[in-house]
Design a protein around this motif. Structure first.
Motif, PDB file in Angstrom:
ATOM      1  N   UNK A 146       0.755  -1.317  -0.273  1.00  0.00           N
ATOM      2  CA  UNK A 146      -0.022   0.022  -0.082  1.00  0.00           C
ATOM      3  C   UNK A 146       0.882   1.262  -0.023  1.00  0.00           C
ATOM      4  N   UNK A 147       1.991   1.245   0.780  1.00  0.00           N
ATOM      5  CA  UNK A 147       2.848   2.206   0.738  1.00  0.00           C
ATOM      6  C   UNK A 147       3.527   2.841  -0.589  1.00  0.00           C
ATOM      7  N   UNK A 148       4.039   1.443  -0.978  1.00  0.00           N
ATOM      8  CA  UNK A 148       4.642   1.813  -2.560  1.00  0.00           C
ATOM      9  C   UNK A 148       3.527   2.268  -3.512  1.00  0.00           C
ATOM     10  N   UNK A 149       2.346   1.772  -3.430  1.00  0.00           N
ATOM     11  CA  UNK A 149       1.265   2.491  -4.538  1.00  0.00           C
ATOM     12  C   UNK A 149       0.914   3.812  -4.121  1.00  0.00           C
ATOM     13  N   UNK A 150       0.971   4.194  -2.873  1.00  0.00           N
ATOM     14  CA  UNK A 150       0.767   5.571  -2.509  1.00  0.00           C
ATOM     15  C   UNK A 150       1.835   6.404  -2.870  1.00  0.00           C
ATOM     16  N   UNK A 151       3.156   6.132  -2.921  1.00  0.00           N
ATOM     17  CA  UNK A 151       4.115   6.818  -3.320  1.00  0.00           C
ATOM     18  C   UNK A 151       4.237   7.037  -4.718  1.00  0.00           C
ATOM     19  N   UNK A 152       4.051   6.061  -5.461  1.00  0.00           N
ATOM     20  CA  UNK A 152       3.715   5.924  -6.910  1.00  0.00           C
ATOM     21  C   UNK A 152       2.840   7.132  -7.619  1.00  0.00           C
ATOM     22  N   UNK A 153       1.600   6.900  -6.651  1.00  0.00           N
ATOM     23  CA  UNK A 153       0.410   8.094  -7.303  1.00  0.00           C
ATOM     24  C   UNK A 153       0.998   9.396  -6.683  1.00  0.00           C
ATOM     25  N   UNK A 154       1.604   9.724  -5.671  1.00  0.00           N
ATOM     26  CA  UNK A 154       2.113  10.910  -5.317  1.00  0.00           C
ATOM     27  C   UNK A 154       3.057  11.611  -6.341  1.00  0.00           C
ATOM     28  N   UNK A 155       4.018  10.614  -6.796  1.00  0.00           N
ATOM     29  CA  UNK A 155       5.040  11.095  -7.914  1.00  0.00           C
ATOM     30  C   UNK A 155       4.224  11.472  -9.534  1.00  0.00           C
ATOM     31  N   UNK A 156       3.403  10.737  -9.503  1.00  0.00           N
ATOM     32  CA  UNK A 156       2.576  10.848 -10.892  1.00  0.00           C
ATOM     33  C   UNK A 156       1.833  12.160 -10.707  1.00  0.00           C
ATOM     34  N   UNK A 157       1.423  12.631  -9.432  1.00  0.00           N
ATOM     35  CA  UNK A 157       0.506  13.759  -9.487  1.00  0.00           C
ATOM     36  C   UNK A 157       1.565  15.202  -9.456  1.00  0.00           C
ATOM     37  N   UNK A 158       3.285  14.826  -9.258  1.00  0.00           N
ATOM     38  CA  UNK A 158       3.840  15.981  -9.495  1.00  0.00           C
ATOM     39  C   UNK A 158       4.439  16.284  -8.194  1.00  0.00           C
ATOM     40  N   UNK A 159       4.466  15.322  -6.861  1.00  0.00           N
ATOM     41  CA  UNK A 159       5.009  15.975  -5.800  1.00  0.00           C
ATOM     42  C   UNK A 159       6.293  15.561  -5.761  1.00  0.00           C
ATOM     43  N   UNK A 160       6.910  16.654  -4.967  1.00  0.00           N
ATOM     44  CA  UNK A 160       8.573  16.333  -4.776  1.00  0.00           C
ATOM     45  C   UNK A 160       8.889  14.920  -4.150  1.00  0.00           C
ATOM     46  N   UNK A 161       9.840  14.327  -4.793  1.00  0.00           N
ATOM     47  CA  UNK A 161      10.257  13.064  -4.396  1.00  0.00           C
ATOM     48  C   UNK A 161      10.787  12.904  -2.780  1.00  0.00           C
ATOM     49  N   UNK A 162      11.475  14.190  -2.708  1.00  0.00           N
ATOM     50  CA  UNK A 162      12.228  14.127  -1.286  1.00  0.00           C
ATOM     51  C   UNK A 162      11.231  14.332  -0.461  1.00  0.00           C
ATOM     52  N   UNK A 163      10.206  15.188  -0.591  1.00  0.00           N
ATOM     53  CA  UNK A 163       9.033  15.139   0.537  1.00  0.00           C
ATOM     54  C   UNK A 163       8.369  14.201   0.677  1.00  0.00           C
ATOM     55  N   UNK A 164       8.090  13.156  -0.440  1.00  0.00           N
ATOM     56  CA  UNK A 164       7.032  12.260  -0.458  1.00  0.00           C
ATOM     57  C   UNK A 164       8.144  11.148   0.378  1.00  0.00           C
ATOM     58  N   UNK A 165       9.215  10.838   0.135  1.00  0.00           N
ATOM     59  CA  UNK A 165      10.122   9.827   0.884  1.00  0.00           C
ATOM     60  C   UNK A 165      10.090  10.109   2.170  1.00  0.00           C
ATOM     61  N   UNK A 166      10.449  11.165   2.816  1.00  0.00           N
ATOM     62  CA  UNK A 166      10.643  11.791   3.983  1.00  0.00           C
ATOM     63  C   UNK A 166       9.248  11.536   4.645  1.00  0.00           C
ATOM     64  N   UNK A 167       8.331  12.053   4.131  1.00  0.00           N
ATOM     65  CA  UNK A 167       6.633  12.068   4.703  1.00  0.00           C
ATOM     66  C   UNK A 167       6.501  10.680   5.027  1.00  0.00           C
ATOM     67  N   UNK A 168       6.728   9.480   4.378  1.00  0.00           N
ATOM     68  CA  UNK A 168       6.325   8.259   4.242  1.00  0.00           C
ATOM     69  C   UNK A 168       7.384   7.262   5.173  1.00  0.00           C
ATOM     70  N   UNK A 169       8.385   7.750   5.065  1.00  0.00           N
ATOM     71  CA  UNK A 169       9.430   7.321   6.253  1.00  0.00           C
ATOM     72  C   UNK A 169       9.107   7.570   7.581  1.00  0.00           C
ATOM     73  N   UNK A 170       8.604   8.829   8.080  1.00  0.00           N
ATOM     74  CA  UNK A 170       8.355   9.016   9.255  1.00  0.00           C
ATOM     75  C   UNK A 170       6.739   8.670   9.620  1.00  0.00           C
ATOM     76  N   UNK A 171       6.087   8.313   8.583  1.00  0.00           N
ATOM     77  CA  UNK A 171       4.797   7.681   8.852  1.00  0.00           C
ATOM     78  C   UNK A 171       4.922   6.159   9.297  1.00  0.00           C
TER      79      UNK A 171
END
Length: 253
Positions: free
Chosen positions: A93-118
């Motif tokens: 589920x986490x991998x699919x959410x990260x892929x969806x966020x990258x497709x929407x144009x969110x910065x990859x550093x922001x996405x990675x750090x957010x889900x790591x802390x979560x």
């Protein structure tokens, strides 16, 4: 011939899994288990939104069973939908959410750090997120986000580390997303009596204390042997006195 049959069935199962994921892309599907049984084929779908897959009065499941029988030649499919209790500890589920966020144009550093802390806040021992592809230019790059303790090989990694892979398709090109999460092991319950005995630790005896203990033991043995000798002498003296008295009486007679 049997090997070809097994290969054909495994290919059909993979195609069926991809079909289910595409059909219910918004349902956040984690794992799909397909197993053959004597009655038919059992399909277990793990998801965070079981209502979207079941549909109104099971309408989606009825249509899905018909499509699987017709398109993938799966005999008598029995679909079971189960809810994922903690989606933040599910790598798929986490991998699919990260892929969806990258497709929407969110910065990859922001996405990675957010889900790591979560993931770490949810109770994981360690986690790793690896993104590889074209993020902001023509040249591809690899970004790695780490936190906590994570085993990369061995028996513990096979049992405790959950891995998943997803693909994001932004405008610049495909981006691969790999997520690894190490979960807490389930400890066995010990008996209280055994645990109390195991907690007691024996302290090492010093050589001086050993010598003193041996000397005391030797003195105790000597005292006991001396007491035994004195008791034997007293018994012999007591036995000899009545014999002397008898001899004196006989002489007088």
């Amino acid at each position: 011939m049997k090997e070809r049959i097994f290969i054909k069935e495994s290919i059909q199962h993979l195609e069926a899994k991809e079909f289910i994921r595409k059909k219910f892309s918004n349902a956040e599907i984690s794992e799909i288990d397909i197993k053959r049984t004597p009655v038919g084929t059992r399909i277990v779908i793990h998801t965070t939104r079981p209502g979207m897959i079941i549909g109104h009065a099971g309408s989606n499941i009825d249509s899905l069973t018909k499509e699987l029988e017709k398109n993938f030649d799966i005999k008598n499919p029995q679909i079971d939908v189960q809810r994922v209790n903690n989606p933040d500890l599910d790598a798929h589920i986490i991998a699919q959410k990260i892929a969806d966020a990258i497709e929407k144009g969110v910065n990859y550093k922001r996405v990675g750090n957010f889900y790591i802390s979560r993931i770490m806040d949810a109770g994981a021992i360690g986690c790793e997120i690896v993104l590889s592809g074209k993020f902001s230019g023509e040249r591809g790059r690899v970004a790695r986000f780490l936190s906590g303790y994570l085993k990369k090989c061995g028996d513990t990694s096979d049992k405790l580390v959950e891995k998943a892979f997803a693909v994001a398709t932004p405008k610049l090109g495909n981006v691969g997303v790999t997520v690894s999460i190490m979960l807490k092991p389930i400890k066995p319950i010990l008996n209280p009596a055994k645990s109390d005995k195991s907690d007691v630790k024996s302290e090492p005896v010093k050589p001086a204390e050993q010598e003193a203990a041996t000397e005391k033991a030797g003195e105790a043995k000597e005292n006991s042997s001396g007491e035994e000798k004195s008791e034997k002498i007293e018994k012999k003296s007591k036995e000899s006195k009545p014999n002397k008295k008898k001899a004196q009486t006989e002489k007088k007679k």
